[in-house]
Motif scaffolding. Sequence first.
Motif, PDB file in Angstrom:
ATOM      1  N   GLN A   1       0.822  -1.208   0.000  1.00 13.63           N
ATOM      2  CA  GLN A   1       0.000   0.000   0.000  1.00 13.63           C
ATOM      3  C   GLN A   1       0.859   1.262   0.000  1.00 13.63           C
ATOM      4  O   GLN A   1       1.879   1.343   0.694  1.00 13.63           O
ATOM      5  CB  GLN A   1      -0.926   0.016   1.223  1.00 13.63           C
ATOM      6  CG  GLN A   1      -1.842   1.229   1.308  1.00 13.63           C
ATOM      7  CD  GLN A   1      -2.667   1.237   2.584  1.00 13.63           C
ATOM      8  OE1 GLN A   1      -2.541   0.354   3.429  1.00 13.63           O
ATOM      9  NE2 GLN A   1      -3.525   2.238   2.745  1.00 13.63           N
TER      10      GLN A   1
ATOM     11  N   ILE B   1       1.488   4.831   1.249  1.00 18.65           N
ATOM     12  CA  ILE B   1       1.108   5.589   2.440  1.00 18.65           C
ATOM     13  C   ILE B   1       1.512   7.050   2.268  1.00 18.65           C
ATOM     14  O   ILE B   1       2.681   7.362   2.016  1.00 18.65           O
ATOM     15  CB  ILE B   1       1.771   5.013   3.709  1.00 18.65           C
ATOM     16  CG1 ILE B   1       1.459   3.521   3.868  1.00 18.65           C
ATOM     17  CG2 ILE B   1       1.336   5.809   4.943  1.00 18.65           C
ATOM     18  CD1 ILE B   1       0.015   3.194   4.078  1.00 18.65           C
TER      19      ILE B   1
ATOM     20  N   ASP C   1      -3.922   7.013   5.907  1.00 19.21           N
ATOM     21  CA  ASP C   1      -3.698   5.698   5.283  1.00 19.21           C
ATOM     22  C   ASP C   1      -3.210   4.653   6.273  1.00 19.21           C
ATOM     23  O   ASP C   1      -3.395   3.457   6.070  1.00 19.21           O
ATOM     24  CB  ASP C   1      -2.656   5.823   4.166  1.00 19.21           C
ATOM     25  CG  ASP C   1      -3.017   6.877   3.150  1.00 19.21           C
ATOM     26  OD1 ASP C   1      -4.092   6.757   2.540  1.00 19.21           O
ATOM     27  OD2 ASP C   1      -2.241   7.837   2.989  1.00 19.21           O
TER      28      ASP C   1
ATOM     29  N   ILE D   1      -7.517   1.738   5.670  1.00 18.90           N
ATOM     30  CA  ILE D   1      -6.573   2.180   6.705  1.00 18.90           C
ATOM     31  C   ILE D   1      -5.844   0.968   7.277  1.00 18.90           C
ATOM     32  O   ILE D   1      -6.475   0.044   7.804  1.00 18.90           O
ATOM     33  CB  ILE D   1      -7.294   2.937   7.832  1.00 18.90           C
ATOM     34  CG1 ILE D   1      -7.999   4.176   7.265  1.00 18.90           C
ATOM     35  CG2 ILE D   1      -6.308   3.333   8.923  1.00 18.90           C
ATOM     36  CD1 ILE D   1      -8.877   4.894   8.269  1.00 18.90           C
TER      37      ILE D   1
END
Length: 262
Positions: free
Chosen positions: A34, A36, A59, A93
């Motif tokens: 992911q 961030i 995030d 998240i």
Amino acid sequence: MKLSNIIKILENRFPLNNAEEWDNVGLIIGNRKQEIKKVQISLDITDKVIENAINSKVDLIISHHPFIFSPKNKINTDFSVGRKTLKLISNGISVYTLHTNLDSSMDGLNDLLVKKLKLVSTRIIDGKTDGDKTCGIGRDCKMNEPILLKDFITNVKSLLSLEKIIVSGKDIESKKISKVAVVNGSGSSYWRKSRSVGAEVLITGDLKYHDALDAKEDGMIIMDIGHYESERFFYEIILKLIENIEELETIVYNDEKVLEIF
């Protein structure tokens, strides 16, 4: 910045193997790939913490206390852990937790509490039997000169901006002390190990009745400054590691204290 790169920074400083065996640390929720952009640092993962993260378009939440401890065989909205897990995932998240690995490691939370108290650590109270020899629960601290316990209590309240603390022991008004043990968080069970290294006082949180009773009988003083109060500056350590990363925006948000003293 990739989540995996942030994790590498955190784990290089506070390795997962420095955590206690019972603990649940590391990447609790998330995809290491992911991207961030915004990080929220929070002591606990509560509903208010999650709502703030959502509203702030965060995030990643870096927490001190894991909100999932034991294995779960159901994730649904019937209970708070399930509701929070689903809400975090649906909003993209991630959650990364540093708990006892942060407490125990050199320059971690235990050492920071010692500095806040203007004490000097001389040894680790409960060191790891293998691995990092600079890591372990609790710090034994020696003072430059003996001080009346009642004056030391006043100093602790002033240094940590506390209105009240709980103290258990004998001769509190007249006793002089010169050696203190410090265990952040819930550490009253460490009073015997603290006493074995010569400490006369244990500063910790979450004082249990039977620990207080047994320690008092054996002449040990325990000062309960509060769990939250002993760890509320957790964010300072994390900020030092990540606040200078240009592509990251960081915020600090904590829910109100769980316990209030009236």
